[in-house]
Enzyme design. Structure first.
Site, PDB file in Angstrom:
ATOM      1  N   ARG A  62      -7.837  12.937   6.065  1.00 38.47           N
ATOM      2  CA  ARG A  62      -7.563  11.525   5.763  1.00 38.47           C
ATOM      3  C   ARG A  62      -8.827  10.670   5.959  1.00 38.47           C
ATOM      4  O   ARG A  62      -9.142   9.793   5.134  1.00 38.47           O
ATOM      5  CB  ARG A  62      -6.436  11.028   6.660  1.00 38.47           C
ATOM      6  CG  ARG A  62      -6.154   9.542   6.597  1.00 38.47           C
ATOM      7  CD  ARG A  62      -5.612   9.099   5.266  1.00 38.47           C
ATOM      8  NE  ARG A  62      -5.156   7.710   5.280  1.00 38.47           N
ATOM      9  CZ  ARG A  62      -4.955   6.975   4.201  1.00 38.47           C
ATOM     10  NH1 ARG A  62      -5.149   7.484   3.000  1.00 38.47           N
ATOM     11  NH2 ARG A  62      -4.529   5.738   4.298  1.00 38.47           N
ATOM     12  N   ASP A 104       0.865  -1.175   0.000  1.00 36.25           N
ATOM     13  CA  ASP A 104       0.000   0.000   0.000  1.00 36.25           C
ATOM     14  C   ASP A 104       0.910   1.238   0.000  1.00 36.25           C
ATOM     15  O   ASP A 104       2.064   1.167   0.448  1.00 36.25           O
ATOM     16  CB  ASP A 104      -0.892  -0.021   1.248  1.00 36.25           C
ATOM     17  CG  ASP A 104      -1.637   1.279   1.432  1.00 36.25           C
ATOM     18  OD1 ASP A 104      -2.388   1.665   0.510  1.00 36.25           O
ATOM     19  OD2 ASP A 104      -1.455   1.935   2.490  1.00 36.25           O
ATOM     20  N   TYR A 163      -0.204   5.105   0.634  1.00 32.88           N
ATOM     21  CA  TYR A 163      -0.440   6.225   1.550  1.00 32.88           C
ATOM     22  C   TYR A 163      -0.631   5.744   2.981  1.00 32.88           C
ATOM     23  O   TYR A 163      -1.543   4.976   3.272  1.00 32.88           O
ATOM     24  CB  TYR A 163      -1.640   7.050   1.078  1.00 32.88           C
ATOM     25  CG  TYR A 163      -1.394   7.618  -0.303  1.00 32.88           C
ATOM     26  CD1 TYR A 163      -0.362   8.522  -0.519  1.00 32.88           C
ATOM     27  CD2 TYR A 163      -2.147   7.208  -1.386  1.00 32.88           C
ATOM     28  CE1 TYR A 163      -0.100   9.018  -1.789  1.00 32.88           C
ATOM     29  CE2 TYR A 163      -1.894   7.701  -2.669  1.00 32.88           C
ATOM     30  CZ  TYR A 163      -0.870   8.606  -2.859  1.00 32.88           C
ATOM     31  OH  TYR A 163      -0.610   9.086  -4.109  1.00 32.88           O
ATOM     32  N   SER A 198      -2.344   0.534  -4.769  1.00 35.24           N
ATOM     33  CA  SER A 198      -2.823   1.717  -4.039  1.00 35.24           C
ATOM     34  C   SER A 198      -4.097   2.290  -4.634  1.00 35.24           C
ATOM     35  O   SER A 198      -4.382   2.122  -5.825  1.00 35.24           O
ATOM     36  CB  SER A 198      -1.719   2.791  -4.086  1.00 35.24           C
ATOM     37  OG  SER A 198      -2.207   4.059  -3.729  1.00 35.24           O
ATOM     38  N   ASN A 199      -4.838   3.009  -3.809  1.00 35.33           N
ATOM     39  CA  ASN A 199      -5.993   3.772  -4.279  1.00 35.33           C
ATOM     40  C   ASN A 199      -5.587   4.971  -5.136  1.00 35.33           C
ATOM     41  O   ASN A 199      -6.405   5.509  -5.884  1.00 35.33           O
ATOM     42  CB  ASN A 199      -6.801   4.290  -3.080  1.00 35.33           C
ATOM     43  CG  ASN A 199      -7.762   3.258  -2.521  1.00 35.33           C
ATOM     44  OD1 ASN A 199      -8.083   2.272  -3.189  1.00 35.33           O
ATOM     45  ND2 ASN A 199      -8.232   3.496  -1.303  1.00 35.33           N
TER      46      ASN A 199
END
Lengths: 238, 238
Positions: A54, A23, A25, A131-132
């Site tokens: 966040r 991942d 972030y 990751s997003n």
């Protein structure tokens, strides 16, 4: 010697290791470091803004995925910032907005990250990001952190227009490496990400930087530690 | 006179009203009232526990839906309580756990709720609940609040084994009333719920009890007010 043991462990039954997915972030990049700039722009509100920003970013990624209303992660990140400032009654000018969003491509890596990634590469283990983040966000942040040479694949939720923890996003890892999920290790500092990746079938390693209690989802990450240094023990690379 | 105007407005083009759907927790029932008991059990931590508990409850409902790992809402509610107490370093005995969970079937309704529901019923408008809650949780809470006679349907996410904001949950409303989404009004105090129900196709009314800024999801609730009293104006029932 470590190399030899690595080769043995990587091929042991049930622990064959075809690659490691990270991942981005919160795991590689310190998203809470945004609090420093937020504090400069909004004195006494920096930490609260970084935390709420966040939270809303994650909220919006899940709501849009549940409702099949995808927009890219940078748009979500901006939307989350706008909402968070409104909630905290902070006057966000366009200039402040752009400065805060601009930080997302200059996030510092946690200090344990680069040495760990380099050591894994020295063991010959292929690495990837899952990751997003949108490809542009990830590409810029990885280049800024000097990590461009370390990753074989940069896998983005943008490829499937869904965000984690949709299985379609985790699926990107096994498609890229062309191997069963059990041959890959997924590393995340987000407890929910590690749990849901475990459901998907990955061996998972939760970098529990904050010392949080485990999420109560009826599933546990395969391994857990406070930083990346213990990843080597987990992998049998002691 | 109000009855006449209601009949006219309910059949006006684009505003035909076949029924009203209500979210339950936070909308009818005050989930933050749990803070009082939490404060009694954990002095100085009641408000923090009530807030985190609710956040984790919502988190878990979304994560389990995204990953297709459904368990009923009472299980999620207990899991969220266990995690929240661990996070806040509160020692949750089995007895305290059961007392807090037991409150979920005795949640007070907000003071504007019962009069508004009774007035809507007096207008002849069919009412329903559309909630993440399990049928048992909802049935007990509704009976305790003296609202059992007011609702034509109690629709639970449990019927589709997904939680909001999955479209399958919102779909329960149009299936029960057997009409287009646009002929129903969906009422929620959760901004995200109102937004996502708008995406689904409902006319929506956001009871913004906390005075929060709107969620930045690229969609707005059809109407918004601080409590249920303004619902009548929204419906053209002045």
């Amino acid at each position: 010697m470590a190399g030899n043991r690595s080769a043995v462990d990587r091929d042991a039954p049930g622990h064959r290791l075809s690659g490691i997915l990270f991942d981005a972030y919160g795991t590689l990049f310190d998203v809470y470091s945004l609090g420093s700039l937020a504090e400069e722009l909004f004195p006494r509100h920096g930490a609260a803004l970084a935390t709420l920003w966040r939270e809303k970013q994650i909220d919006y990624s899940r709501l849009r995925t549940l409702c099949d209303r995808y927009v890219d992660f940078l748009t979500i990140t901006k939307d989350a910032l706008l909402h968070s400032c409104a909630r905290l009654r902070l006057d966000l000018s366009e200039e402040k907005c752009q400065r805060l969003l601009g930080e997302y491509v200059r996030l510092p890596a946690y200090p344990d990250v680069l040495p760990a990634l380099q050591r894994l590469r020295a063991h010959g283990i292929p690495l990837a990001i899952l990751s997003n983040g949108s490809p542009e966000m990830l590409g810029s942040a990885i280049a800024y952190a000097g990590m461009s040479e370390l990753f074989t694949y940069i896998l983005s939720a943008d490829q499937v227009h869904k965000f984690k923890t949709a299985p379609e996003v985790y699926q990107l890892g096994i498609e890229a490496f062309d191997c069963p999920a059990g041959h890959l290790v997924f590393v995340s500092s987000n407890g929910w990400d590690a749990c849901c990746a475990t459901w998907f079938g990955y061996r998972t390693f939760w970098v529990n930087r904050a010392g949080d209690p485990v999420e109560r989802l009826g599933v546990l990450p395969t391994g857990e530690a406070r930083n990346m240094n213990d990843l080597f023990g987990f992998l049998g690379l002691g």
